[in-house]
Design an enzyme around this catalytic site. Structure first.
Site, PDB file in Angstrom:
ATOM      1  N   CYS A  14     -10.707 -14.606  41.379  1.00  0.00           N
ATOM      2  CA  CYS A  14     -11.233 -15.187  42.610  1.00  0.00           C
ATOM      3  C   CYS A  14     -10.823 -14.286  43.772  1.00  0.00           C
ATOM      4  O   CYS A  14      -9.619 -14.024  43.957  1.00  0.00           O
ATOM      5  CB  CYS A  14     -10.626 -16.581  42.771  1.00  0.00           C
ATOM      6  N   CYS A  29     -17.590 -12.434  45.788  1.00  0.00           N
ATOM      7  CA  CYS A  29     -17.081 -13.734  45.329  1.00  0.00           C
ATOM      8  C   CYS A  29     -17.545 -13.852  43.882  1.00  0.00           C
ATOM      9  O   CYS A  29     -18.721 -13.567  43.589  1.00  0.00           O
ATOM     10  CB  CYS A  29     -17.670 -14.863  46.177  1.00  0.00           C
TER      11      CYS A  29
HETATM   12  N1  DGL Z   1     -14.988 -17.577  43.336  1.00  0.00           N
HETATM   13  C1  DGL Z   1     -14.245 -17.457  44.505  1.00  0.00           C
HETATM   14  C2  DGL Z   1     -14.172 -16.029  45.034  1.00  0.00           C
HETATM   15  O1  DGL Z   1     -14.292 -15.090  44.283  1.00  0.00           O
HETATM   16  C3  DGL Z   1     -14.235 -18.444  45.593  1.00  0.00           C
HETATM   17  C4  DGL Z   1     -15.257 -19.444  45.832  1.00  0.00           C
HETATM   18  C5  DGL Z   1     -14.694 -20.565  46.680  1.00  0.00           C
HETATM   19  O2  DGL Z   1     -13.938 -21.357  46.122  1.00  0.00           O
HETATM   20  O3  DGL Z   1     -14.996 -20.648  47.878  1.00  0.00           O
HETATM   21  O4  DGL Z   1     -13.955 -15.829  46.203  1.00  0.00           O
END
Ligand code: DGL
Length: 256
Positions: free
Chosen positions: A77, A186
């Site tokens: 993430c 993301c």
């Molecule tokens: N998948 C996450 C990222 O790579 C975050 C998405 C979120 O929870 O806002 O930033």
């Protein structure tokens, strides 16, 4: 190896299903490793929370994964990496903790006289890590905080009319411009590739997944903890969002 003679697993987490795109790549590159993936769907999104909130959620997940004997942690993430990686590395000095970063560096190699669109959560774009990357590789980059975009992937809505409308508004100012690359900053956005590509059919969409998994392999090799070729790999999926979220993650893991 743990006391039962099993290969110790690698812990991986995200605010939800997005990190499954990293797990998919990890299973491809490291087929003999065992992975435990945790998707924190109940607390998603992370991208609109404060740095302190994301750090505290991340810390609790890392403690839980270490309780399961993990030999390394992958923060799958970008938002949690930005908010928590440096602190967690200081707190667990011996533990390999591998994070994500928006792929501005590889995108900068494609930049000539056009623009690069960098899509990420508001939290990632407001963070220090991003400011540092931008200072090095930000020439021609338009940073786009995409509040509300991860939710489409989280709901399993990868190609809906509502998603198309969201993207249409987002990209309207850049249609007809020379867009040289789109950075998917993301991990959820990787699952929206097809829908995003429709707006820029000739443009490379770049994510950091393969690089993160290569970095994981390097760190395990340095530590001498890579699983041997005879080991049987696999992935266990856990979620704070219940059975339905686990099912969505399983389905996404199977997608190409
Ligand atoms: N998948 C996450 C990222 O790579 C975050 C998405 C979120 O929870 O806002 O930033």
């Amino acid at each position: 190896m743990n006391e039962n003679g099993n290969i110790s697993p690698i812990g991986m987490f995200d605010s939800g299903v997005g990190g499954i795109s990293v797990l998919r790549e990890a299973v491809r590159q490291l087929p003999h490793e065992r992975f435990i993936f945790f998707g924190d769907t109940k607390n998603a999104p992370y991208g609109t929370k404060t740095k302190e909130e994301v750090l505290s959620l991340s810390r609790r997940i890392v403690e839980m994964l270490l309780g399961k004997g993990c030999k390394a942690i992958v923060i799958a993430c970008n938002t949690a990496t930005s908010a928590a990686a440096a602190t967690l590395r200081a707190e667990y000095a011996d533990l390999p903790i591998i994070g994500m970063e928006p792929a501005l560096k590889p995108a900068s190699l494609l930049h000539q006289d056009g623009i690069v669109l960098s899509l990420a959560t508001p939290g990632t774009i407001a963070g220090e890590k991003y400011a540092h990357l931008y200072a090095l590789y930000g020439e021609g980059v338009v940073s786009m905080p995409c509040k509300g975009l991860m939710e489409f992937a989280e709901r399993g809505e990868l190609d809906s009319e509502a998603l198309h409308d969201y993207l249409k508004d987002l990209f309207l100012p850049y249609q007809g411009k020379k867009v040289e690359a789109v950075v998917l900053g993301c991990t959820h956005y990787v699952f929206l590739k097809k829908a995003i590509q429709r707006f820029f059919p000739e443009t490379p969409l770049i994510d950091g997944n393969a690089g993160t998994v290569r970095q994981l392999a390097r760190r395990l090799a340095e530590k001498g903890t890579l699983a041997p070729d005879a080991a049987e790999g696999g992935a266990e999926l856990l979620s704070s969002g219940g059975e339905a979220a686990v099912r969505r993650m399983k389905n996404l893991l199977k997608t190409e």
